[in-house]
Structure formats: C-alpha cells, structure tokens
Scaffold this motif. Structure first.
Motif, short mmCIF file in Angstrom:
data_model
loop_
_atom_site.label_atom_id
_atom_site.label_comp_id
_atom_site.label_asym_id
_atom_site.label_seq_id
_atom_site.Cartn_x
_atom_site.Cartn_y
_atom_site.Cartn_z
N LYS A 184 2.79 -7.89 -50.63
CA LYS A 184 1.52 -8.53 -50.29
C LYS A 184 1.29 -8.54 -48.78
CE LYS A 184 0.37 -9.54 -54.53
NZ LYS A 184 -0.80 -8.92 -55.20
N LEU A 185 2.36 -8.76 -48.02
CA LEU A 185 2.20 -8.78 -46.57
C LEU A 185 1.97 -7.39 -46.01
CD1 LEU A 185 4.82 -11.52 -45.60
CD2 LEU A 185 2.34 -11.76 -45.86
N ASP A 186 2.53 -6.38 -46.66
CA ASP A 186 2.21 -5.00 -46.27
C ASP A 186 0.72 -4.71 -46.49
OD1 ASP A 186 4.76 -4.39 -45.46
OD2 ASP A 186 5.32 -3.34 -47.31
N VAL A 187 0.19 -5.19 -47.61
CA VAL A 187 -1.25 -5.01 -47.88
C VAL A 187 -2.07 -5.73 -46.81
CG1 VAL A 187 -3.12 -5.52 -49.50
CG2 VAL A 187 -0.92 -4.68 -50.35
N LEU A 188 -1.67 -6.95 -46.50
CA LEU A 188 -2.38 -7.71 -45.47
C LEU A 188 -2.34 -6.97 -44.13
CD1 LEU A 188 -3.83 -10.20 -44.39
CD2 LEU A 188 -1.58 -11.30 -44.15
N ALA A 189 -1.19 -6.43 -43.79
CA ALA A 189 -1.08 -5.68 -42.53
C ALA A 189 -2.03 -4.49 -42.51
CB ALA A 189 0.37 -5.21 -42.33
N GLY A 190 -2.19 -3.84 -43.66
CA GLY A 190 -3.13 -2.72 -43.74
C GLY A 190 -4.56 -3.16 -43.50
N HIS A 191 -4.94 -4.30 -44.09
CA HIS A 191 -6.29 -4.82 -43.87
C HIS A 191 -6.48 -5.21 -42.41
CE1 HIS A 191 -7.69 -4.68 -47.93
NE2 HIS A 191 -6.78 -5.53 -48.40
#
Length: 319
Positions: A220-227
C-alpha cells in the motif's frame, strides 16, 4: 528504523465496550478516564470512532465523536486528539473545518482531522444521510472534494473551492487553528486507485487498518509513493499510520485469558496478539515495512492494565 509513536482508541460504546456500566454519566467518565491515563502514560494521542450507533446493531451507548473530543480536550494536557475517521457524509466539510479549528484552539494545538468516505450503510439509512446510499465511486469523489475544502479552510482564513458535491465561496474560518501551517489532515482507507491518490494530493497522514502482515503495508505504501510521484508530492511528508486491535498480557496465560475463548490464530490475522516480547516483534516488522505511527485499540479498554503494560514494556523498545 525510526521510532514508532503510539495512539490509543478510547472506549466510546461503538464496540459495545461500555455496556458493563449502566449509567451513561459513568460511561462517559470511563471514556475520559482512559484518555487521562493515556495522557499520563506518555501516549502521543487518543482517538474516537466517528459512528452514531453500535456496530453490533444493539441499542448500546455510542457517544458522538466530536463533542466528546471537545470535552476530552479540557480534561487532558498533552495527548493529541483524533477521529478514526470522520465520516465525510455526516457533516458539511466547511463546517467540519470550522469544528477542527475550534478543537485545535480548545486543546492548545493538539487536534488531528481524520477523514474517510464512510462505509456503514445502516447509519446512512437510520439517520437519513444521502438517500439512496451513494455508490463507492460517488463517496470517493465526495471525499476528494471534501479534502480540498478542509485543507483550503484550515490554511487560509477565507477560502473558495468549487466542486461537484462540495463548494465554498469566500468561506471564512477564523481562527484557522493553532498549529502551523495547519491542523493536520489524516485520511483513512487503503483503496489504491482513488483513496491513496487523495492522500497524495491533500493529506498529512494516511491510515491503514486491521492487518498484521508487513507485506500489506509495503504494498500500500508503494502505491502511495507512486501517486506522490505522479502529483509531485514529497512522499516523506506524509505520516504513515496503522490502526490495530491489541490483545496482550504479561504472560502467555494472561493473553489466552484475555482472548475470552477466541481462536488465537484467527484473531492474530487482524489484531496484534501476544506478550510484550511478541508485540515488539510484530510492531517492529510493521516499522520496517514503513509504518511510523500506530493507533491501538485494547480489547476491554476500560481495563487499564494492558495499556499500562504496553506503555512500560513495548513502546520503549520501539521508540
């Protein structure tokens, strides 16, 4: 690995955790008493759910979140005050920004503003909110627009924001609060396409819940970093928080007793279960996955022993 900060969810009735007290005044005092204890023990914050009736469906006491926090603000001295999380549909976001600023002043700069899309259709139906019950897509659009409104109004004394569902035109919010640059906004939810993008655009903190698997948080934090990369946001400026239930005791026997017959392995999927040494391992793995702040709900929360044990035996090992 930097240290974790800790918050405590107070008993307010939504989880039927005040039913052993018959008098509502005694129930409220029990909730406030846990807040005072958390304040004295060194926890960073106390939190309330924003729900209007008990999750069990029974007509149990459930104290309203924001009015309760205003009272708790005057009964505590150090802990920060948050909602996990405010249902966007329950209050106009401009009014919510005003409430958050007022709570921040009442607490001398200790308020969080937690915000989520809302999920319990029973409450919408019972209280007459947004009928028929909005689709997930609509509720997420409303959340994004509400985040734009509250952040504008908490940053500037006069704000204008135009949206499909939420708009303000030269709306005044004086004072904007005590904290600078503004009362921090925490957005709850783990939806990868919409919610975490709203976090990247507007939030000072994200909140992910009910998982003990570090892989969940890493993803989830990887996804957030992408956003964050997509919208030009510094990922490191967002506080990464998790909310977990805790079952603990000084010995394995005490842990088993506090489970009250629940299967330990099943409970441990969504809750942190174990002795202090076991909890140090569980939360240490979450810290390695990127979690910086954990909001704890202790089972049987009016019993202060687990909260005291955690403060003395777990938190110092991960601070």
């Amino acid at each position: 690995m930097s240290g974790i900060r800790w918050g405590v969810v107070l008993p307010q009735g939504w989880r039927s955790d005040l039913t052993h007290l018959a008098d509502p005044v005694a129930q409220f005092e029990a909730m406030v008493g846990v807040a005072r204890e958390a304040d004295e023990l060194g926890y960073d914050s106390v939190w309330l759910y924003d729900h209007l009736q008990a999750v069990s469906g029974e007509p149990d006491t459930t104290f309203e979140c924001w009015t309760s926090l205003a009272a708790i603000a005057r009964e505590t001295h150090r802990v920060r005050l948050g909602q996990i999380v405010t249902c966007n549909s329950f209050r106009n976001p401009a009014l919510l920004a005003k409430m958050a600023a007022t709570l921040d002043v009442a607490s001398a700069g200790r308020a969080f503003l937690g915000l989520g899309a809302g999920w319990d259709q029973r409450e919408y139906d019972a209280y007459g909110y947004e009928q028929p019950y909005p689709s997930t897509g609509e509720r997420l659009t409303r959340l994004d627009e509400a985040a734009a409104v509250v952040t504008a109004m908490l940053r500037e004394p006069v704000a204008t924001v135009e949206g499909r569902y939420h708009s303000v035109r030269a709306a005044q919010n004086v004072p904007t609060g005590v904290q600078r640059p503004h009362v921090p906004l925490l957005i709850g939810g783990s939806g990868e396409k919409r919610t975490l993008r709203t976090v990247a655009r507007y939030a000072d903190a994200c909140n992910l819940t009910d998982h003990t698997d570090p892989a969940f948080y890493r993803h989830k934090l990887d996804v957030l970093a992408g956003h964050c990369a997509d919208v030009g946001r510094d990922y490191d400026t967002i506080l990464k928080t998790a909310a977990l239930s805790v079952v603990t005791g000084a010995t394995d026997r005490e842990v088993t007793a506090r489970l009250r017959g629940r299967d330990r392995a099943e409970t441990a999927v969504g809750s942190a279960v174990g002795t202090p040494a076991e909890l140090v391992e569980i939360f240490g793995r979450l810290a390695e996955a990127g979690i910086e702040y954990v909001i704890l709900y202790f089972h049987e929360p009016t019993d202060l022993d687990p909260m005291r044990l955690f403060a003395s035996e777990v938190a110092p090992q991960l601070g």
